[in-house]
Design an enzyme around this catalytic site. Structure first.
Site, PDB file in Angstrom:
ATOM      1  N   CYS A  29       0.878  -1.186   0.000  1.00  0.00           N
ATOM      2  CA  CYS A  29       0.000   0.000   0.000  1.00  0.00           C
ATOM      3  C   CYS A  29       0.909   1.227   0.000  1.00  0.00           C
ATOM      4  O   CYS A  29       1.617   1.435  -0.992  1.00  0.00           O
ATOM      5  CB  CYS A  29      -1.017  -0.024   1.130  1.00  0.00           C
ATOM      6  SG  CYS A  29      -0.467  -0.590   2.741  1.00  0.00           S
ATOM      7  N   SER A  30       0.940   2.000   1.059  1.00  0.00           N
ATOM      8  CA  SER A  30       1.828   3.170   1.082  1.00  0.00           C
ATOM      9  C   SER A  30       2.177   3.538   2.511  1.00  0.00           C
ATOM     10  O   SER A  30       2.244   4.723   2.844  1.00  0.00           O
ATOM     11  CB  SER A  30       1.169   4.366   0.401  1.00  0.00           C
ATOM     12  OG  SER A  30       0.795   4.026  -0.902  1.00  0.00           O
ATOM     13  N   CYS A  31       2.412   2.552   3.362  1.00  0.00           N
ATOM     14  CA  CYS A  31       2.703   2.830   4.771  1.00  0.00           C
ATOM     15  C   CYS A  31       3.923   3.733   4.886  1.00  0.00           C
ATOM     16  O   CYS A  31       4.918   3.536   4.181  1.00  0.00           O
ATOM     17  CB  CYS A  31       2.947   1.523   5.508  1.00  0.00           C
ATOM     18  SG  CYS A  31       1.495   0.451   5.501  1.00  0.00           S
TER      19      CYS A  31
END
Lengths: 219, 209
Positions: free
Chosen positions: B116-118
């Site tokens: 995702c884009s943590c």
């Protein structure tokens, strides 16, 4: 799930789109989409793992055709519908029917500041001792569950070494589908680039992932 | 876990009746949620203002500068980054559990979230678009050196490039190497040298004037 979100190792996406002096948001609606997503979590009808899973369930064609905050707003809409916070009819007409759950007031600005400051820690106490320790050799399971998981495809069935023990944390696989937190010990596991990508990779480089105990087998 | 029917993995909702333009879509959604009493619009402004003005890479730069200046703080940061960072007032959403990883002459760390884009919000703010891009997410784990070259960084063959894929709620903050010739600088001057990208591992700190 083996979704389009699981991108590690894919080819074909071109150079990294580096933008000099990038603004925080590229349009006002992006800021509103971010804030709506953050604030709607305060109704506690879902959790962060469920939100990630909602984004992963966006059909792959649409996922790739959407910008980051378009995915957020798409997933938020799905989650609100699934949780019954809004209905398809309300979405279609724009006309609310009824009010908030139990007549509760929406989160106010002070509540939001407190919520951002508090966050949502995932660490939990468990009775079971950790099965692995730093230095242990492990192999990741080769599993392809239909549901949410945090073991990417590129790291399945691979040999690695435990380098950190992070304590026990909420298991995303079950939490994402509201089947409980089921906390497990979590480890940082390091893989040689060549184990993941074969002989063309650098002999020195490594990739480290955080992996839950049930993702791992003793080597 | 596949027998759950209510939260099925299938994608069931028809989005064809909502406006295609995201600006109109978000506006319609906000209006509905406000009128239904689910959202206080002032709260949205507060959240946006927080990430526009209070929470950003200046926070992380202060952490790094302190680690460069104070050996005890550096040791604490590398041992328990969450506590060491909270002691400066930075904590909360998307930074509940932080690990600091230090670059040396042998190891260069870089951070990605392929799934995702943590990203460690309390110390770096909201992620830049490139961090969230398909290109960065797909390539960093497989060809980190090629990605680094696009950011203008070429590392010696002998350096280990250590990529951290943020697959859990642990967030990773890179502590870059302190530039040469900065012995006389105080913490605030050092913080000015610490760039956002240097704390992700895709940049180096600025050189002093």
């Amino acid at each position: 799930m083996n979704g389009i979100h699981d991108m590690g190792g894919m080819h074909g996406f071109g150079p990294v789109p580096i933008e000099e002096n990038e603004p925080l948001f590229h349009a006002d609606w992006e800021a509103r989409a971010m804030a709506l997503t953050v604030v709607m979590a305060s109704w506690k009808r879902w959790n962060i793992d469920a939100s990630r899973y909602a984004r992963e369930r966006i059909p792959p064609r649409e996922y790739l055709n959407s910008t980051y905050y378009e995915r957020w707003i798409h997933a938020l809409t799905d989650q609100m519908l699934e949780a019954g916070l809004i209905t398809e009819q309300e979405l279609r007409t724009g006309e609310p029917v009824g009010g908030p759950p139990n007549g509760k007031a929406p989160l106010d600005p002070d509540g939001a500041r407190a919520m951002l400051r508090r966050g949502g820690p995932s660490r939990r106490q468990v009775d079971a001792p950790p099965r692995f320790r730093p230095g242990d050799a492990v192999r990741t399971g080769n599993r392809h569950p239909e549901h949410h998981t945090r073991l990417p495809r590129y790291a399945r069935g691979k040999l690695g070494e435990v380098v950190l023990h992070h304590g026990a944390h909420v298991l995303p696989d079950t939490n994402a589908i509201f089947q409980g937190e089921q906390p497990e010990h979590l480890y940082a596991v390091r893989f040689a680039a060549r184990e993941l990508w074969g002989p063309d990779a650098s002999p020195r480089d490594t990739v480290t992932l955080d992996l839950w105990e049930s993702y791992l087998e003793a080597r | 876990m596949t027998d759950d029917t209510h939260h099925s993995h299938k994608h069931e909702h028809d989005h064809s009746h909502v406006p295609p333009d995201p600006a109109l879509r978000v506006q319609a959604l906000e209006s509905l949620l406000v009128r239904k009493g689910l959202v206080n619009p002032e709260t949205l402004n507060t959240i946006i203002d927080t990430y526009a003005n209070d929470v950003g890479p200046r926070n992380g730069a202060r952490v790094v500068a302190k680690a460069w200046s104070d050996p005890d703080y550096r040791a604490w940061l590398l041992r328990d980054a969450t506590a060491a960072i909270a002691s400066l007032g930075y904590e909360g959403r998307q930074g509940e559990h932080i690990v600091a990883v230090e670059n040396t002459d042998k190891v260069h760390n870089m951070v990605v979230c392929t799934l995702c884009s943590c990203y460690p919000w309390p110390v770096l703010g909201l992620p830049p678009a490139w961090y969230k891009s398909e290109a960065y997410r797909s390539r960093v784990v497989r060809e980190p050196r090629a990605v680094l070259r696009e950011f203008g960084i070429t590392l010696p063959e002998e350096t280990e490039v250590r990529v951290w894929d943020s697959t859990s709620e642990m967030r990773y903050l890179v502590v870059p190497r302190r530039p040469e010739g900065t012995e006389g600088l105080n913490e605030s001057e050092l913080a000015d040298l610490v760039t956002r990208d240097s704390m992700i591992g895709t940049g180096q700190p600025r050189q002093p004037d």
